[in-house]
Design a protein around this motif. Structure first.
Motif, PDB file in Angstrom:
ATOM      1  N   VAL A  49       0.765  -1.068   0.101  1.00 43.59           N
ATOM      2  CA  VAL A  49       0.228  -0.087   0.226  1.00 43.59           C
ATOM      3  C   VAL A  49       0.879   1.475  -0.178  1.00 43.59           C
ATOM      4  O   VAL A  49       0.811   2.185  -0.711  1.00 43.59           O
ATOM      5  N   ASN A  50       2.025   1.155   0.764  1.00 44.28           N
ATOM      6  CA  ASN A  50       2.909   2.531   0.874  1.00 44.28           C
ATOM      7  C   ASN A  50       3.331   2.606  -0.391  1.00 44.28           C
ATOM      8  O   ASN A  50       3.400   3.713  -0.957  1.00 44.28           O
ATOM      9  N   THR A  51       3.869   1.443  -1.036  1.00 43.49           N
ATOM     10  CA  THR A  51       4.637   1.952  -2.580  1.00 43.49           C
ATOM     11  C   THR A  51       3.554   2.291  -3.425  1.00 43.49           C
ATOM     12  O   THR A  51       3.887   3.332  -4.171  1.00 43.49           O
ATOM     13  N   ALA A  52       2.407   1.762  -3.339  1.00 37.43           N
ATOM     14  CA  ALA A  52       1.312   2.425  -4.346  1.00 37.43           C
ATOM     15  C   ALA A  52       1.130   3.684  -4.190  1.00 37.43           C
ATOM     16  O   ALA A  52       0.674   4.532  -5.141  1.00 37.43           O
TER      17      ALA A  52
ATOM     18  N   PHE B 155       2.455  10.680  -9.874  1.00 36.15           N
ATOM     19  CA  PHE B 155       1.507  11.016 -10.975  1.00 36.15           C
ATOM     20  C   PHE B 155       0.650  12.044 -10.813  1.00 36.15           C
ATOM     21  O   PHE B 155       0.544  13.084 -11.630  1.00 36.15           O
ATOM     22  N   THR B 156       0.208  12.286  -9.497  1.00 38.53           N
ATOM     23  CA  THR B 156      -0.636  13.544  -9.064  1.00 38.53           C
ATOM     24  C   THR B 156       0.159  14.752  -9.174  1.00 38.53           C
ATOM     25  O   THR B 156      -0.075  15.940  -9.622  1.00 38.53           O
ATOM     26  N   LEU B 157       1.633  14.638  -8.833  1.00 34.07           N
ATOM     27  CA  LEU B 157       2.358  15.693  -9.084  1.00 34.07           C
ATOM     28  C   LEU B 157       2.611  16.094 -10.347  1.00 34.07           C
ATOM     29  O   LEU B 157       2.449  17.420 -10.768  1.00 34.07           O
ATOM     30  N   HIS B 158       2.871  15.175 -11.172  1.00 27.50           N
ATOM     31  CA  HIS B 158       3.224  15.346 -12.575  1.00 27.50           C
ATOM     32  C   HIS B 158       1.745  16.088 -13.297  1.00 27.50           C
ATOM     33  O   HIS B 158       1.971  17.031 -14.099  1.00 27.50           O
ATOM     34  N   TRP B 159       0.463  15.425 -12.953  1.00 29.19           N
ATOM     35  CA  TRP B 159      -0.417  15.909 -13.517  1.00 29.19           C
ATOM     36  C   TRP B 159      -0.505  17.421 -13.061  1.00 29.19           C
ATOM     37  O   TRP B 159      -1.101  18.454 -13.773  1.00 29.19           O
ATOM     38  N   ALA B 160      -0.207  17.680 -11.514  1.00 30.18           N
ATOM     39  CA  ALA B 160      -0.541  19.218 -11.107  1.00 30.18           C
ATOM     40  C   ALA B 160       0.411  20.044 -12.028  1.00 30.18           C
ATOM     41  O   ALA B 160       0.036  21.110 -12.493  1.00 30.18           O
TER      42      ALA B 160
ATOM     43  N   THR C 106      -1.033  15.273  -3.839  1.00 30.55           N
ATOM     44  CA  THR C 106       0.377  14.834  -3.527  1.00 30.55           C
ATOM     45  C   THR C 106       0.996  14.970  -2.299  1.00 30.55           C
ATOM     46  O   THR C 106       1.496  13.986  -1.564  1.00 30.55           O
ATOM     47  N   LEU C 107       0.639  15.979  -1.740  1.00 33.93           N
ATOM     48  CA  LEU C 107       1.084  16.296  -0.274  1.00 33.93           C
ATOM     49  C   LEU C 107       0.468  15.215   0.663  1.00 33.93           C
ATOM     50  O   LEU C 107       1.171  14.538   1.592  1.00 33.93           O
ATOM     51  N   VAL C 108      -0.888  14.986   0.527  1.00 36.66           N
ATOM     52  CA  VAL C 108      -1.613  14.060   1.499  1.00 36.66           C
ATOM     53  C   VAL C 108      -1.018  12.622   1.328  1.00 36.66           C
ATOM     54  O   VAL C 108      -0.926  11.875   2.258  1.00 36.66           O
ATOM     55  N   LEU C 109      -0.809  12.077   0.084  1.00 42.09           N
ATOM     56  CA  LEU C 109      -0.400  10.924  -0.214  1.00 42.09           C
ATOM     57  C   LEU C 109       0.919  10.756   0.489  1.00 42.09           C
ATOM     58  O   LEU C 109       1.483   9.716   0.911  1.00 42.09           O
ATOM     59  N   GLY C 110       2.000  11.789   0.212  1.00 39.17           N
ATOM     60  CA  GLY C 110       3.280  11.638   0.902  1.00 39.17           C
ATOM     61  C   GLY C 110       3.199  11.651   2.495  1.00 39.17           C
ATOM     62  O   GLY C 110       3.960  10.947   2.960  1.00 39.17           O
ATOM     63  N   THR C 111       2.230  12.120   2.889  1.00 37.11           N
ATOM     64  CA  THR C 111       2.163  12.344   4.391  1.00 37.11           C
ATOM     65  C   THR C 111       1.693  11.138   4.772  1.00 37.11           C
ATOM     66  O   THR C 111       2.082  10.493   5.828  1.00 37.11           O
ATOM     67  N   VAL C 112       0.721  10.226   4.187  1.00 37.44           N
ATOM     68  CA  VAL C 112       0.196   8.957   4.507  1.00 37.44           C
ATOM     69  C   VAL C 112       1.219   8.096   4.469  1.00 37.44           C
ATOM     70  O   VAL C 112       1.282   7.086   5.269  1.00 37.44           O
ATOM     71  N   PHE C 113       2.139   8.323   3.397  1.00 36.84           N
ATOM     72  CA  PHE C 113       3.000   7.468   3.086  1.00 36.84           C
ATOM     73  C   PHE C 113       4.267   7.268   4.253  1.00 36.84           C
ATOM     74  O   PHE C 113       4.509   6.373   5.107  1.00 36.84           O
TER      75      PHE C 113
ATOM     76  N   TYR D  12      12.983  16.310  -7.520  1.00 30.67           N
ATOM     77  CA  TYR D  12      13.180  15.570  -6.166  1.00 30.67           C
ATOM     78  C   TYR D  12      12.356  14.649  -5.709  1.00 30.67           C
ATOM     79  O   TYR D  12      12.756  13.681  -5.273  1.00 30.67           O
ATOM     80  N   TRP D  13      11.167  14.828  -5.785  1.00 28.18           N
ATOM     81  CA  TRP D  13      10.149  13.768  -5.302  1.00 28.18           C
ATOM     82  C   TRP D  13      10.082  12.613  -6.385  1.00 28.18           C
ATOM     83  O   TRP D  13      10.093  11.466  -5.707  1.00 28.18           O
ATOM     84  N   HIS D  14      10.204  12.809  -7.576  1.00 29.20           N
ATOM     85  CA  HIS D  14      10.361  11.653  -8.570  1.00 29.20           C
ATOM     86  C   HIS D  14      11.588  10.842  -8.235  1.00 29.20           C
ATOM     87  O   HIS D  14      11.420   9.493  -8.274  1.00 29.20           O
ATOM     88  N   PHE D  15      12.609  11.431  -7.716  1.00 32.67           N
ATOM     89  CA  PHE D  15      13.850  10.750  -7.492  1.00 32.67           C
ATOM     90  C   PHE D  15      13.410  10.154  -6.120  1.00 32.67           C
ATOM     91  O   PHE D  15      14.033   8.505  -6.104  1.00 32.67           O
TER      92      PHE D  15
END
Length: 286
Positions: free
Chosen positions: A147-150, A157-162, A181-188, A260-263
């Motif tokens: 789940v974390n990986t997903a 994808f959401t950051l690129h779309w934004a 993107t921020l929400v997904l990163g925080t949940v991760f 940075y985020w994609h890296f």
């Protein structure tokens, strides 16, 4: 920096009213302050390790104290660095003439990050080449890891779309994409903390459980630190987006933060394949 500019702080206050030292052209101490703070985090981790056990070399409080102070220094340096690289120039109306330089600067920084992670992976490959496993392994492959990986992949994808929506002039979708993107990163990050808790409290798998444990917590902790830093950068970009600072032709900081985020995302995928899956492959069944 002219005298007029030095007195115009655009409503911002210390510690970054003006760049310093004065009289050195484009020279700035803020990257050095940031680097010292990052170095101190590693020093704090080392002091924490040697401050444990029956015969600690340093007081047990030394490691946490140095780490906390270094995090503060790192954030102050990062604030000053970002302020003068992006924020001040935007509000003063200056043309973004150093856009390409900042992008190449991020490329150089990510190159150094590859060396940092490479050292950790080199340690893991060294111990992986010996008798395996060196100690009992925890339940590495779980639904939480999947789940974390997903979540982290989805955040790229959401950051690129934004970013694409910003270049199309759709500011509302840009802000929504950043927020997602921020929400997904925080949940991760929360998921990684939960995984640590399950390993430490549920399975007794701690930093001192053996050489694999040191590699596991070293690499995943280093990556978690980078994701946390990325979340801070995303939050800064998100707040600036709410304040209307970005446009289709003024998106340098959005692009560099995206790099940075994609890296960080790519490193996590490699980490899961090598550290999680790779540790289980070849291990004797419990």
């Amino acid at each position: 920096m002219s005298t007029e500019e030095s007195h115009d702080d655009h409503g911002h206050h210390l510690p970054a009213v003006e760049d310093w030292p004065r009289g050195f052209g484009e020279a700035s101490w803020w990257p050095i302050v940031t680097a010292l703070g990052a170095t101190g985090i590693y020093v704090g981790a080392a002091l924490f390790i040697i401050g444990r056990g029956e015969n600690p070399i340093v007081p047990s409080i030394a490691g946490p104290a140095v780490a906390v102070g270094s995090v503060g220094l790192f954030l102050v340096g990062l604030y000053g660095w970002l302020y003068h690289a992006f924020v001040k120039a935007f509000w003063s109306g200056d043309a973004p003439g150093h856009g390409n330089g900042l992008k190449w600067g991020m490329v150089a920084f990510l190159g150094s990050e590859m060396g940092t992670f490479g050292a950790g992976f080199g340690y893991y490959f060294y111990i992986r080449a010996g008798a395996w496993p060196p100690s009992e392994l925890p339940g590495l492959l779980s639904s939480l890891v999947l789940v974390n990986t997903a979540l982290l992949i989805a955040s790229s994808f959401t950051l690129h779309w934004a970013h694409m929506k910003l270049r199309e002039g759709d500011r509302d979708s840009f802000v929504k994409g950043l927020f997602a993107t921020l929400v997904l990163g925080t949940v991760f990050i929360g998921g990684q903390v939960l995984e640590y808790w399950e390993f430490i409290e549920g399975e007794g798998f701690t930093l001192t459980s053996g050489v694999f444990a040191s590699a596991f917590y070293g690499l995943t902790g280093l990556h978690g630190l980078h994701v946390s830093l990325g979340a801070v950068l995303l939050l800064i970009v998100f707040v600036r987006a709410l304040m209307g600072q970005y446009s289709a032709d003024r998106d340098v900081s959005v692009e560099t933060v995206s790099m940075y985020w994609h890296f960080v995302d790519a490193v996590w995928i490699f980490l899961v394949v090598v550290l999680y899956v790779g540790a289980v492959v070849g291990a004797a069944p419990a």
